[in-house]
Every structure is written in structure tokens, then in C-alpha cells.
Design a protein around this motif. Structure first.
Motif, PDB file in Angstrom:
ATOM      1  N   GLU A   1       0.829  -1.208   0.000  1.00  0.00           N
ATOM      2  CA  GLU A   1       0.000   0.000   0.000  1.00  0.00           C
ATOM      3  C   GLU A   1       0.860   1.253   0.000  1.00  0.00           C
ATOM      4  OE1 GLU A   1      -2.509  -0.450   3.373  1.00  0.00           O
ATOM      5  OE2 GLU A   1      -3.827  -1.950   2.442  1.00  0.00           O
ATOM      6  N   GLU A   2       1.952   1.226   0.803  1.00  0.00           N
ATOM      7  CA  GLU A   2       2.853   2.379   0.863  1.00  0.00           C
ATOM      8  C   GLU A   2       3.539   2.611  -0.479  1.00  0.00           C
ATOM      9  OE1 GLU A   2       5.547   1.644   4.060  1.00  0.00           O
ATOM     10  OE2 GLU A   2       3.998   1.752   5.616  1.00  0.00           O
ATOM     11  N   ILE A   3       3.895   1.526  -1.147  1.00  0.00           N
ATOM     12  CA  ILE A   3       4.547   1.648  -2.460  1.00  0.00           C
ATOM     13  C   ILE A   3       3.585   2.248  -3.470  1.00  0.00           C
ATOM     14  CG2 ILE A   3       5.480   0.306  -4.404  1.00  0.00           C
ATOM     15  CD1 ILE A   3       6.598  -1.668  -2.273  1.00  0.00           C
TER      16      ILE A   3
ATOM     17  N   VAL B   1       1.020   4.214  -2.886  1.00  0.00           N
ATOM     18  CA  VAL B   1       0.855   5.633  -2.563  1.00  0.00           C
ATOM     19  C   VAL B   1       2.027   6.438  -3.118  1.00  0.00           C
ATOM     20  CG1 VAL B   1       0.801   7.328  -0.693  1.00  0.00           C
ATOM     21  CG2 VAL B   1      -0.596   5.255  -0.540  1.00  0.00           C
ATOM     22  N   GLY B   2       3.199   5.911  -2.964  1.00  0.00           N
ATOM     23  CA  GLY B   2       4.395   6.590  -3.460  1.00  0.00           C
ATOM     24  C   GLY B   2       4.384   6.738  -4.960  1.00  0.00           C
ATOM     25  N   ILE B   3       3.953   5.661  -5.673  1.00  0.00           N
ATOM     26  CA  ILE B   3       3.890   5.710  -7.133  1.00  0.00           C
ATOM     27  C   ILE B   3       2.875   6.764  -7.582  1.00  0.00           C
ATOM     28  CG2 ILE B   3       3.185   4.399  -9.177  1.00  0.00           C
ATOM     29  CD1 ILE B   3       4.372   1.906  -7.819  1.00  0.00           C
ATOM     30  N   SER B   4       1.723   6.813  -6.911  1.00  0.00           N
ATOM     31  CA  SER B   4       0.686   7.802  -7.257  1.00  0.00           C
ATOM     32  C   SER B   4       1.212   9.216  -7.090  1.00  0.00           C
ATOM     33  CB  SER B   4      -0.555   7.604  -6.386  1.00  0.00           C
ATOM     34  OG  SER B   4      -1.123   6.340  -6.614  1.00  0.00           O
ATOM     35  N   SER B   5       1.990   9.419  -6.027  1.00  0.00           N
ATOM     36  CA  SER B   5       2.543  10.747  -5.768  1.00  0.00           C
ATOM     37  C   SER B   5       3.512  11.161  -6.866  1.00  0.00           C
ATOM     38  CB  SER B   5       3.238  10.749  -4.406  1.00  0.00           C
ATOM     39  OG  SER B   5       3.879  11.986  -4.168  1.00  0.00           O
ATOM     40  N   ILE B   6       4.338  10.235  -7.320  1.00  0.00           N
ATOM     41  CA  ILE B   6       5.306  10.536  -8.379  1.00  0.00           C
ATOM     42  C   ILE B   6       4.574  10.846  -9.690  1.00  0.00           C
ATOM     43  CG2 ILE B   6       7.139   9.539  -9.809  1.00  0.00           C
ATOM     44  CD1 ILE B   6       8.009   7.935  -7.294  1.00  0.00           C
ATOM     45  N   GLU B   7       3.491  10.084  -9.998  1.00  0.00           N
ATOM     46  CA  GLU B   7       2.736  10.319 -11.219  1.00  0.00           C
ATOM     47  C   GLU B   7       2.126  11.721 -11.240  1.00  0.00           C
ATOM     48  OE1 GLU B   7      -0.004   7.082 -11.149  1.00  0.00           O
ATOM     49  OE2 GLU B   7       1.276   5.794 -12.416  1.00  0.00           O
TER      50      GLU B   7
ATOM     51  N   GLN C   1       3.226  14.376  -9.697  1.00  0.00           N
ATOM     52  CA  GLN C   1       4.303  15.369  -9.890  1.00  0.00           C
ATOM     53  C   GLN C   1       4.720  15.438 -11.363  1.00  0.00           C
ATOM     54  OE1 GLN C   1       7.554  14.654  -7.210  1.00  0.00           O
ATOM     55  NE2 GLN C   1       6.240  14.544  -5.418  1.00  0.00           N
TER      56      GLN C   1
END
Length: 485
Positions: free
Chosen positions: A470-472, A474-480, A482
Motif C-alpha cells: 500500500e505504501e509503495i 501511494v508513493g507511485i501515485s505521488s510521483i505520477e 508530480q
């Protein structure tokens, strides 16, 4: 241990040899030590002269009246060309003639000495350098020679001739030579084992030097070393004499051939014989083949030691691990011979890095006594894991070191009774060794203790993985987000 100042002086002299074209390290050490002996002869003569002046003692001079210009303190003052001529045409021929003088311990090892220094200027630099090294103290001479030998080892060639000094020292301390021992190394090389035995005796048996009979034995009939390399014979002999043994018995001999007729002559064998050698049967003494019919030198040397030792004689020998567990008939025969007909006392397993960078083979130390009537009951095993140096090619000093523990435990074997097979040392009864086909590998008998590890329940691990996923995400969504700006 030689000081940094002396070591620097030796390094500068060594550099003169190399820059002058003598780059073979064995040739350097030979030429270096020839000059040390030439200087030593003059120092012995001067000491005798001083003693005569003080108390009137008579002595047989080394240098007769017509050879005074061949003395170190005389020719070192000459100009380079004159000094070179005296050395080449006078000093070296003079020393070779000394071979007929039975009182000269130097002579037999200088008989075929060759003067290889190519120019007067180079000789002058070397003589000036050696003249600055204090040589009257025996310990300084010995330490200086050890340093020269270490330079041979670290030069990248001829390392096979050198057993690490700390391993030699450990073996000698385990065996505790006595003032009455007759000690032999049938594959002597630079005579490291014999030198260390002599040093041990100096430190632990002072009566050697106050009782005439023992002193004569120490200087003339205690030490024997054999080798087939004449260069190493000279180096070994000079090593012994610089360590204060007047007349060591260092001779050319193929120890495994019929040329060697020694039977029950020695009380102590200390050796690291050649590994991986293979000989034709015709080149081997027949009585050795009767003990173990093989072409392998490491097995033949064990048979040789049994023949050379007197009853009650002791042996400590470094062997490749294959000797301890090899399954061929020859391997089993020699192990059975030692175990059943003599007294096998100890097997010390050493890590494979001990002989790096020259060899990575795993080795062990066998310690046994010749009895002819058996006597093996419980064999002591020790698993050496560290020797004070890293086990890679660099061999840098490290803190981990089992050597003092090995010496302490071997000296108090009664305290070893009852140790578990999971410990670093333990006893194995001879009946168990027989049942295992005389296998002497420590891994055959050592028990490994495994620690129980408790893991989390599967559902707990899965829940942890789900949270990480789940944390990974969330991180991928944040990078997308940006990237889209």
C-alpha cells in the motif's frame, strides 16, 4: 624485532641491489648475507684481539699477517675501484679457502659463493650501508635476517619456501624442545623451524650455555636440516649461524631417496614438507614404499619421519587436509600406521588462508610420537579459525587469534576431558576413528549447534507485506501526480 631505523637502512641497501640490476630476491639475500658474513668475520677477529689485549687469551687468527687488507675495517676505507678489486680477487677467494679450516663455521657455506655485484660504485654504496647496521648483538643479527627473509616472501616469488613465522613459533611452543633433543627438518628451506627451536631453547634452557657438554651439543649436534635447493641451503645455514648456532648440520639431500640412510637418529621432527609433489617409485627409498605405496610426497614424508625418529621421538608436521581424510589405500595406510603402531596425539585444523597469497590449500598439523607399540587412545582435535591475520591475500593483522588458546589447551590436555563436540577443541576416542576408516578430518567429528530461530506467524508476515505494498502504491501515485505537473 629490528627498529624502524635499521629496517630503513636495509630497505635502502635492498633498493641499491635492485636499481643496480640484481632483481632476483634470492640473489639479493645471498649477496647481502655474504657481505654480512665478511663483516662478521672481521668483528669476531677484533673481539678476539680485544680479549687478548685485556686478559692475554690466545686465539687462532682468521686473517693471517699477509691477509690483513682483506678485513672489513681495512678495505671499507679504500676507493671504490680498489675496494672492488680486493673483494673480487681477494676476499671471496680467501673465504673459499677457509673451507679447509674446520674451525670456520662460515666456510662450507661460502665454498661456492659467487660475487655478483657488477660495479665498484654499487659495491661502495652497499658496503657503506651495511657498515651503518649494528651487527654485534646476536638478536639484532637474527631479527635482521628474518626481515630479509620476509622481503623474499613479500617480493612475489619464492613464497613457497616460507612457512609463516607465527605458525612456526606456535608449533615449536607446542613441542617444547629440550636441551637433549636432536632436531631435524628434512625439508628445511630457510631453516625457520630449526631457528625457532634454537630461540625457544635460549629462552627456556639457560643451562645450555653454562654446561660445556650441552653447549657443544647445541652448536654442533642438535640441529639437522636437509634440502635439494643449494641456494636455500646457503640461506638456511646462514640463518642458523646468524641466530647463534656455530655449526649447523645443513646439507644437500633428497630426503625421500635411498641417499637418506637415517634410521632412528632424531628425537624431534619439525617440518612443513612439500605438498602436491609426485615422484617415480624408482626415486623413492623402498622401505618408505613398504609403509605406504604411493607417489605422493606428503604421504612419503610421514613414513620417512617414522623411520628417522628414535623410539619416543616426537613429530609435528604441517599436512594438506587431503592427508587427513583421503580415501585411497595409501592415505588410509599411513594414517592407520600412525594410529595403530604409534601414538597420534593431536590434529589441529588450520584455515585455508594461512599460506596465502602463495597457496590457498587447507592444512592441518599432525602431532605424534613414535612408539612402535601403539598407544593412541584419545586424539585431541582443535578447530583453528583465526591466526591473527586476515585470511585473504593481503593477510593484514586482525584481533582474532586462536594461537595462544591452542598452546594453552595443548599444554593442559587433562582439562580438555569432557569438552563437547560443539566446542572449538575436543577428544575423539580411537575406536571411533577406527570405525570411520581412520578419517582424521575434524568435520567428521565436530558437531554444529544450530540456534533455533522463531519467525512471526504467516498471517502477520502477510499483513506486513500488504502494508508495504500500500505504501509503495501511494508513493507511485505521488510521483505520477508530480510528473503530470
Amino acid at each position: 624485532m629490528i627498529t624502524g631505523d635499521i629496517r630503513n637502512k636495509v630497505d635502502k641497501i635492498w633498493e641499491v641491489f635492485w636499481t643496480g640490476g640484481i632483481t632476483n630476491p634470492l640473489a639479493v639475500i645471498e649477496q647481502f648475507t655474504y657481505l654480512l658474513f665478511i663483516k662478521g668475520l672481521d668483528e669476531v677477529e677484533m673481539a678476539n684481539e680485544e680479549e687478548k689485549a685485556l686478559i692475554g687469551n690466545k686465539f687462532d687468527p682468521i686473517f693471517p699477517d699477509d691477509a690483513q687488507d682483506l678485513r672489513w675495517h681495512k678495505f671499507k676505507e679504500k676507493d671504490p675501484n680498489t675496494m672492488y678489486q680486493i673483494m673480487a680477487e681477494g676476499v671471496f677467494p680467501f673465504i673459499k679457502k677457509l673451507h679447509g679450516n674446520k674451525n670456520s663455521a662460515y666456510a662450507q657455506y661460502m665454498a661456492d659463493a659467487m660475487f655478483l655485484i657488477p660495479t665498484p660504485q654499487m659495491l661502495t654504496k652497499i658496503v657503506e650501508g651495511i657498515d651503518k647496521i649494528p651487527m654485534r648483538d646476536r638478536d639484532t643479527k637474527g631479527d635482521l635476517y628474518e626481515y630479509l627473509l620476509s622481503k623474499v616472501a613479500t617480493s612475489g616469488t619464492n613464497g613457497q619456501f616460507r612457512t609463516p613465522r607465527h605458525i612456526i613459533e606456535m608449533i615449536v611452543k607446542l613441542m617444547k624442545p629440550t636441551a637433549s633433543d636432536v632436531i631435524v627438518d628434512p625439508a628445511a628451506g630457510s631453516a625457520g623451524f630449526l631457528v625457532e627451536a634454537g630461540e625457544y631453547l635460549r629462552q627456556n634452557h639457560n643451562n645450555l650455555f653454562y654446561e660445556k657438554r650441552l653447549n657443544e651439543h647445541f652448536n654442533n649436534t642438535m640441529f639437522y636440516g636437509y634440502d635439494m635447493d643449494r641456494t636455500m641451503l646457503r640461506i638456511g645455514a646462514m640463518n642458523m649461524m646468524l641466530h647463534g648456532v656455530d655449526n649447523p648440520n645443513i646439507d644437500y639431500r633428497d630426503s625421500l631417496s635411498e641417499q637418506n640412510q637415517d634410521h632412528e637418529k632424531y628425537t624431534l621432527v619439525l617440518a612443513n614438507p612439500p605438498f602436491k609433489g609426485s615422484l617415480d617409485y624408482d626415486a623413492v627409498s623402498p622401505d618408505l614404499l613398504r609403509v605406504t605405496k604411493t607417489k605422493k610426497t606428503e604421504l612419503l614424508f610421514l613414513a620417512l619421519f617414522l623411520r628417522m625418529l628414535s623410539k619416543g621421538g616426537r613429530c609435528a608436521v604441517i599436512v594438506p587436509d587431503g592427508v587427513l581424510f583421503g580415501s585411497s589405500k595409501a592415505h588410509k595406510d599411513i594414517r592407520k600406521e600412525i594410529i595403530e603402531n604409534h601414538h597420534l596425539k593431536a590434529i589441529i585444523s588450520m584455515p585455508s588462508g594461512v599460506f596465502k597469497p602463495y597457496a590457498g590449500v587447507s592444512t592441518g598439523i599432525m602431532i605424534f610420537t613414535k612408539t612402535g607399540t601403539g598407544g593412541t587412545d584419545n586424539v585431541w582435535f582443535y578447530d583453528m579459525k583465526a591466526d591473527g591475520f586476515s585470511l585473504d591475500d593481503k593477510r593484514n593483522p586482525i584481533e582474532a587469534n586462536d594461537i595462544s588458546d591452542i598452546i594453552q589447551r595443548f599444554g593442559h590436555l587433562a582439562d580438555e576431558e569432557g569438552r563437547a563436540r560443539t566446542e572449538q577443541s575436543f577428544f575423539v576416542p580411537v575406536d571411533e576413528i577406527r570405525e570411520n576408516g581412520y578419517d582424521l578430518s575434524i568435520n567428521k567429528y565436530k558437531e554444529i549447534e544450530y540456534d533455533e530461530i522463531e519467525y512471526d506467524a504467516p498471517e502477520v508476515i502477510l499483513e506486513r507485506l500488504r502494508k508495504l505494498e500500500e505504501e509503495i502504491l501511494v508513493g507511485i501515485s505521488s510521483i505520477e501526480k508530480q510528473l503530470k505537473g
